[in-house]
Design an enzyme around this catalytic site. Structure first.
Site, PDB file in Angstrom:
ATOM      1  N   TYR A  56       0.841  -1.209   0.000  1.00 23.59           N
ATOM      2  CA  TYR A  56       0.000   0.000   0.000  1.00 23.59           C
ATOM      3  C   TYR A  56       0.875   1.258   0.000  1.00 23.59           C
ATOM      4  CZ  TYR A  56      -4.084  -2.848   1.362  1.00 23.59           C
ATOM      5  OH  TYR A  56      -5.113  -3.764   1.397  1.00 23.59           O
ATOM      6  N   LYS A  65      -2.383   9.854  -9.253  1.00 16.98           N
ATOM      7  CA  LYS A  65      -3.632   9.088  -9.108  1.00 16.98           C
ATOM      8  C   LYS A  65      -4.569   9.685  -8.050  1.00 16.98           C
ATOM      9  CE  LYS A  65      -4.560   5.072  -6.639  1.00 16.98           C
ATOM     10  NZ  LYS A  65      -4.320   3.705  -6.181  1.00 16.98           N
ATOM     11  N   MET A 153     -16.811  -6.197   0.167  1.00 15.91           N
ATOM     12  CA  MET A 153     -17.835  -5.227  -0.274  1.00 15.91           C
ATOM     13  C   MET A 153     -19.080  -5.944  -0.823  1.00 15.91           C
ATOM     14  SD  MET A 153     -16.129  -3.670  -3.747  1.00 15.91           S
ATOM     15  CE  MET A 153     -14.456  -3.549  -3.185  1.00 15.91           C
ATOM     16  N   GLU A 177     -10.924   1.790  -6.257  1.00 16.06           N
ATOM     17  CA  GLU A 177      -9.769   1.674  -7.149  1.00 16.06           C
ATOM     18  C   GLU A 177      -9.339   0.214  -7.090  1.00 16.06           C
ATOM     19  OE1 GLU A 177      -6.923   0.647  -8.605  1.00 16.06           O
ATOM     20  OE2 GLU A 177      -5.657   1.559  -7.050  1.00 16.06           O
ATOM     21  N   GLU A 186      -7.892  -7.349 -12.012  1.00 17.07           N
ATOM     22  CA  GLU A 186      -7.966  -7.579 -10.556  1.00 17.07           C
ATOM     23  C   GLU A 186      -9.432  -7.735 -10.127  1.00 17.07           C
ATOM     24  OE1 GLU A 186      -5.515  -4.729  -8.448  1.00 17.07           O
ATOM     25  OE2 GLU A 186      -3.735  -5.339  -9.576  1.00 17.07           O
TER      26      GLU A 186
HETATM   27  C1  LIG Z   1      -5.552  -1.654  -5.365  1.00 14.62           C
HETATM   28  S1  LIG Z   1      -5.945  -1.592  -3.665  1.00 14.62           S
HETATM   29  C2  LIG Z   1      -6.381   0.108  -3.499  1.00 14.62           C
HETATM   30  C3  LIG Z   1      -6.321   0.574  -2.076  1.00 14.62           C
HETATM   31  C4  LIG Z   1      -6.612   2.074  -1.880  1.00 14.62           C
HETATM   32  N1  LIG Z   1      -7.976   2.380  -2.214  1.00 14.62           N
HETATM   33  C5  LIG Z   1      -5.647   2.922  -2.679  1.00 14.62           C
HETATM   34  O1  LIG Z   1      -6.059   3.476  -3.712  1.00 14.62           O
HETATM   35  O2  LIG Z   1      -4.490   3.047  -2.298  1.00 14.62           O
HETATM   36  C6  LIG Z   1      -7.498  -2.405  -3.626  1.00 14.62           C
HETATM   37  C7  LIG Z   1      -8.026  -2.606  -2.237  1.00 14.62           C
HETATM   38  O3  LIG Z   1      -9.327  -3.167  -2.331  1.00 14.62           O
HETATM   39  C8  LIG Z   1      -9.451  -4.229  -1.396  1.00 14.62           C
HETATM   40  N2  LIG Z   1     -10.457  -5.139  -1.946  1.00 14.62           N
HETATM   41  C9  LIG Z   1     -10.373  -5.848  -3.096  1.00 14.62           C
HETATM   42  N3  LIG Z   1     -11.490  -6.546  -3.286  1.00 14.62           N
HETATM   43  C10 LIG Z   1     -12.311  -6.280  -2.233  1.00 14.62           C
HETATM   44  C11 LIG Z   1     -13.607  -6.724  -1.867  1.00 14.62           C
HETATM   45  N4  LIG Z   1     -14.284  -7.584  -2.606  1.00 14.62           N
HETATM   46  N5  LIG Z   1     -14.154  -6.209  -0.739  1.00 14.62           N
HETATM   47  C12 LIG Z   1     -13.465  -5.321   0.034  1.00 14.62           C
HETATM   48  N6  LIG Z   1     -12.225  -4.889  -0.261  1.00 14.62           N
HETATM   49  C13 LIG Z   1     -11.647  -5.363  -1.387  1.00 14.62           C
HETATM   50  C14 LIG Z   1      -8.063  -4.827  -1.293  1.00 14.62           C
HETATM   51  O4  LIG Z   1      -7.881  -5.527  -0.068  1.00 14.62           O
HETATM   52  C15 LIG Z   1      -7.217  -3.562  -1.369  1.00 14.62           C
HETATM   53  O5  LIG Z   1      -7.061  -2.999  -0.107  1.00 14.62           O
END
Ligand SMILES: C[S@@+](CC[C@H](N)C(=O)[O-])C[C@H]1O[C@@H](n2cnc3c(N)ncnc32)[C@H](O)[C@@H]1O
Length: 454
Positions: A56, A65, A153, A177, A186
């Site tokens: 992160y 971004k 989510m 994101e 992803e």
């Molecule tokens: C690419 S990271 C982005 C994190 C942050 N929003 C940023 O922009 O720095 C994606 C995040 O979404 C979370 N995530 C992915 N799928 C998810 C889901 N189905 N429900 C909740 N969180 C999820 C991951 O654990 C991760 O923390």
């Protein structure tokens, strides 16, 4: 030159220092990617794996971004206020909040626009969830006002009403994101489908609103020989499977095979011909999700009583494309370079061409080399993706490549398949445009065995 000067190395050293210090500074992506050039990595899978704090931290260094997200959120908040009036708070959920940088941007956009928000941060990674709670308690901007939700989510029932903790309400704005180097790799489409039930069906806005995957064929003997020489160091992959998966890589020693316009003239600047493979938009039309749910529940074809067979609940997220690339010069193709573009938010209420960036109508991010400088110069969060070819394909002068690609899915996972064909025109008779003949074809590659789990 006097002999003293030739013998005295100090002046030479001074001149070298001067050259070193007067170099223009390297672009952020080159500084950031130092040591990663042509180094192939498996794409992240933040849905199945829990990211580490250091990962992160690397994302959060992006100078573009988060700034662009804040602008998009500010625009969307203004449009929502114009629609909903001043009286009530705008309900915002950040889905996949990580350590919270997008939550901070939502709160900053709220402060700068003077539009009151109620913010929810939803995250399924338990480690990130702890950090979100700490931030809520210690960051003065958050001021314990953010509701942190530890949940996937897709199973979050949605926000509750402030005065009645048991009654559910809808969010006005859903910020996420979840994008990979090839946009949807992803599983952003699958996650956002699963959380769409919390978004207001009438006026709810998703940031991003849409994203698209783009590709172009490339020559990269270096990547090919790297893969050739790789024994399967990854215990989960058999030796032949190394050709069947895409890699995230900062492309360095490579050439674009197809340029637009295709020309051999050194005077015409060459831009790669990067074409769109497919796109996704959010929110998805409710009928599509309802239909998918019905199929998933083993429903019946409307009005007929016939049980559904074949299609699965995620079929609406399958995609495919066939793209043609003209190749002026002969060459060898070792694989496909993939990129993405996304429209974070496009406001319907502002003039189309506005040079003032802060009031720009459409806020976009791009890693596509053709549009990145215009849309999100200096963004560093994503390297390109590389889909390798097991056997390199030779292309003759004036040849054409036809790339077919599929985003495949069943109820459990998503994977990609790709095949490349090479054509040339052979003259027939006089004056005709010639016959298009296939002169090469790759294996059909498939990442099915190593697909991304939903
Ligand atoms: C690419 S990271 C982005 C994190 C942050 N929003 C940023 O922009 O720095 C994606 C995040 O979404 C979370 N995530 C992915 N799928 C998810 C889901 N189905 N429900 C909740 N969180 C999820 C991951 O654990 C991760 O923390």
């Amino acid at each position: 030159m006097s002999r003293d000067l030739v013998d005295d190395p100090t002046q030479h050293l001074q001149y070298m220092r001067h050259l070193q210090q007067s170099q223009p500074s390297r672009p952020p992506i080159e500084r950031f990617g130092q040591g990663y050039q042509d180094y192939m990595q498996s794409p992240l899978q933040p849905l199945t794996d829990n990211l580490e704090s250091i990962t992160y931290e690397v994302f959060e260094k992006d100078p573009v971004k988060y700034e662009w997200y804040e602008r998009a959120v500010a625009l969307a908040l203004k449009d929502l206020r114009a629609l909903l009036g001043d009286e009530r708070q705008i309900i915002v959920a950040v889905a996949g909040a990580g350590r919270g940088p997008l939550v901070t941007r939502v709160l900053q956009a709220s402060r700068k626009t003077g539009i009151n928000v109620k913010c929810y941060a939803v995250e399924k990674n338990p480690n990130a969830h702890l950090l979100l709670q700490r931030r809520n308690a210690t960051d003065p901007l958050w001021a314990n006002q953010v509701t942190v939700v530890a949940s996937d989510m897709r199973s979050w029932p949605g926000p509750t009403l402030p005065n009645d903790g048991s009654a559910l309400t809808k969010t006005d704005l859903l910020v996420s994101e979840l994008l990979g180097s090839f946009a949807d790799n992803e599983l952003s489409p699958e996650c956002l489908d699963g959380v769409q039930h919390v978004l207001h069906p009438g006026h709810g806005i998703s940031i991003p609103q849409s994203y698209s995957a783009h590709l172009t064929p490339i020559a990269s003997p270096r990547l090919h020989s790297d893969l050739l020489s790789r024994a399967s160091t990854d215990i989960s992959l058999s030796v032949s499977e190394k050709w069947e998966i895409p890699y995230v890589v900062m492309l360095h020693q490579f050439d674009y095979i197809s340029t637009a316009p295709p020309t051999t003239s050194p005077e015409v600047p060459q831009t790669p011909d990067v074409q769109q493979a497919w796109s996704f938009s959010h929110p998805v039309a409710p009928e599509i999700l309802a239909h998918a749910r019905q199929r998933g529940a083993g429903g019946t074809v409307a009005d007929t009583g016939t049980p559904y067979s074949g299609p699965t609940t995620n079929d609406h997220n399958a995609r495919s494309c066939t793209l043609r690339f003209a190749c002026a010069d002969r060459g060898v193709c070792h694989g496909l370079a993939g990129y993405f573009e996304t429209v974070l938010y496009s406001s319907p209420n502002r003039p189309k061409h506005n040079n003032n960036n802060s009031e720009q109508q459409t806020i976009e991010l791009s890693t596509n080399p053709v549009t990145m400088a215009e849309k999100s110069k200096d963004m560093i969060s994503w390297f390109p993706i590389f889909f390798p070819l097991k056997t390199p394909l030779h292309i003759p002068d004036g040849g054409e490549m036809e790339v077919s690609m599929w985003r495949q899915t069943d109820d459990r996972k998503v994977w990609y398949e790709w095949v490349v064909e090479v054509y040339m025109r052979v003259p027939v008779g006089e004056g005709g445009s010639g016959k298009r003949m296939r002169v090469g074809i790759s294996e059909l590659h498939s990442s099915r065995r190593n697909g991304c789990m939903m």
